[in-house]
Design a protein around this motif. Structure first.
Motif, PDB file in Angstrom:
ATOM      1  N   TYR A  41     103.602 -64.637  36.604  1.00 22.03           N
ATOM      2  CA  TYR A  41     102.640 -63.486  36.753  1.00 22.03           C
ATOM      3  C   TYR A  41     103.441 -62.343  36.199  1.00 22.03           C
ATOM      4  O   TYR A  41     104.766 -61.758  36.095  1.00 22.03           O
ATOM      5  N   GLU A  63      99.525 -55.660  34.664  1.00 24.26           N
ATOM      6  CA  GLU A  63      98.928 -55.232  33.457  1.00 24.26           C
ATOM      7  C   GLU A  63      98.351 -53.759  33.799  1.00 24.26           C
ATOM      8  O   GLU A  63      97.481 -53.705  34.646  1.00 24.26           O
ATOM      9  N   SER A 119      96.514 -54.356  37.140  1.00 21.15           N
ATOM     10  CA  SER A 119      95.822 -55.819  37.381  1.00 21.15           C
ATOM     11  C   SER A 119      97.058 -56.687  37.767  1.00 21.15           C
ATOM     12  O   SER A 119      98.036 -56.864  36.950  1.00 21.15           O
ATOM     13  N   LYS A 173      98.098 -60.180  37.026  1.00 23.04           N
ATOM     14  CA  LYS A 173      97.766 -61.343  36.127  1.00 23.04           C
ATOM     15  C   LYS A 173      98.414 -62.724  36.047  1.00 23.04           C
ATOM     16  O   LYS A 173      99.731 -62.495  36.031  1.00 23.04           O
ATOM     17  N   LYS A 214      93.006 -67.332  33.971  1.00 25.31           N
ATOM     18  CA  LYS A 214      92.192 -66.137  33.423  1.00 25.31           C
ATOM     19  C   LYS A 214      91.880 -65.279  34.971  1.00 25.31           C
ATOM     20  O   LYS A 214      91.484 -64.269  34.651  1.00 25.31           O
ATOM     21  N   LYS A 262      92.354 -62.438  37.821  1.00 22.72           N
ATOM     22  CA  LYS A 262      93.025 -61.509  38.243  1.00 22.72           C
ATOM     23  C   LYS A 262      92.645 -60.747  39.414  1.00 22.72           C
ATOM     24  O   LYS A 262      91.322 -60.959  39.747  1.00 22.72           O
ATOM     25  N   SER A 272      92.437 -56.550  40.288  1.00 25.27           N
ATOM     26  CA  SER A 272      92.722 -55.250  39.748  1.00 25.27           C
ATOM     27  C   SER A 272      92.269 -54.197  40.900  1.00 25.27           C
ATOM     28  O   SER A 272      91.403 -54.364  41.924  1.00 25.27           O
TER      29      SER A 272
END
Length: 293
Positions: free
Chosen positions: A160, A163, A218, A220, A225, A227, A229
């Motif tokens: 992980y 971002e 986020s 991630k 795919k 996430k 946020s």
């Protein structure tokens, strides 16, 4: 007592004690996104931080010549004086006000309201601080939600990363053993918007970002795919923390900071402290949005 709101995607639970978010359960995957407060590791889930954030030097502060003591992150977390004041199918609102007990440790009259609004895959957390005093009041406010991860079988924590919405160039203040900020800085990100959640990242306590370009970050995974946020546009600072080797990550929007080691104890000098005029209201909110793979 716990109260819930839900829609077709998620069920959210809030504990009236401390107005603490304690569950975001996916109706699609059955996954629980909020850390379930295991006391053997960390007994919190998403405490509300008020009227201070982080540690005070020597556990105390002074205001107008008088000394007061407060625990780390203030007195709202775990408070049994928080009360539900409004409930709809998509919103829960709670309130706590000053009384003789709070005035003994925090000499200001206030009301704080915390509301949770669930819309589709977004949970918005609203804070309102009302100055009910005759003079200005001083405070900090923040969130501390802890998110479970990994989300998928076969994944590890080091799969992980964070971002940020923009590239960052920043350093963080190192934290002393007693939880205070030092003047020593460590470079954390250079011309990048990604921060790997590698082992050892939190060996020296939380990462406290004070000069971010981003107002959203986020969580991630490299292998899926989905996430989570978190938008923190109303908050100038961001804490990121976990216990070493624990399967949770805290993303903490802050309107204030812990004391520095050289603090003079004066509340009005506390880094990031908010000064609110009589009769005024301070608003701040952050939003959690979950994108499932």
């Amino acid at each position: 007592m716990k109260y819930s709101i839900e829609n077709d995607l998620f069920k959210v639970e809030i504990d009236e004690c401390g107005a603490e978010l304690c569950s975001i359960l996916s109706k699609t995957s059955g996954y629980e996104y909020i850390w379930q407060a295991d006391p053997k590791i960390w007994k919190g889930a998403a405490p509300v931080l008020f009227p201070v954030i982080g540690a005070l030097k020597d556990g105390k502060y002074t205001f107008e010549g008088k000394s007061y003591e407060l625990p780390k992150h203030g007195f709202v977390r775990n408070s049994t004086k928080v009360r539900l004041i409004n409930r709809t199918s998509s919103r829960l609102s709670f309130s706590i006000s000053s009384d003789e007990e709070t005035l003994a440790v925090y000499p200001f009259k206030f009301e704080m309201k915390i509301s949770f609004f669930l819309f589709e895959s977004r949970l918005q957390v609203f804070h309102e601080v009302v100055n009910a005093d005759k003079g200005p009041i001083y405070f900090s406010i923040g969130g501390h939600p802890a998110f479970n991860y990994p989300w998928k079988d076969g994944e590890n924590r080091d799969d992980y990363y964070l971002e940020f919405e923009r590239k960052e160039n920043n350093s963080i203040f190192m934290i002393s053993e007693n939880g205070l900020l030092t003047k020593e800085e460590q470079t954390m990100m250079e011309e990048t918007n990604k921060l790997s959640l590698e082992n050892g990242l939190f060996d020296n306590d939380a990462l406290i970002f004070t000069e971010l370009n981003s107002s959203e970050v986020s969580i991630k995974s490299k292998s899926s795919k989905g996430k989570i946020s978190i938008n923190f546009d109303d908050f100038p600072f961001l804490g990121v923390w976990s216990k070493p080797d624990a399967n949770f990550l805290c993303i903490e929007p802050w309107d204030g900071l812990p004391d520095f080691e050289d603090s003079d104890h004066e509340l009005i000098h506390k880094p990031g402290i908010i000064k609110l005029a009589p009769g005024s209201i301070h608003y701040a909110s952050y939003t959690i949005q979950i994108f499932e793979a």
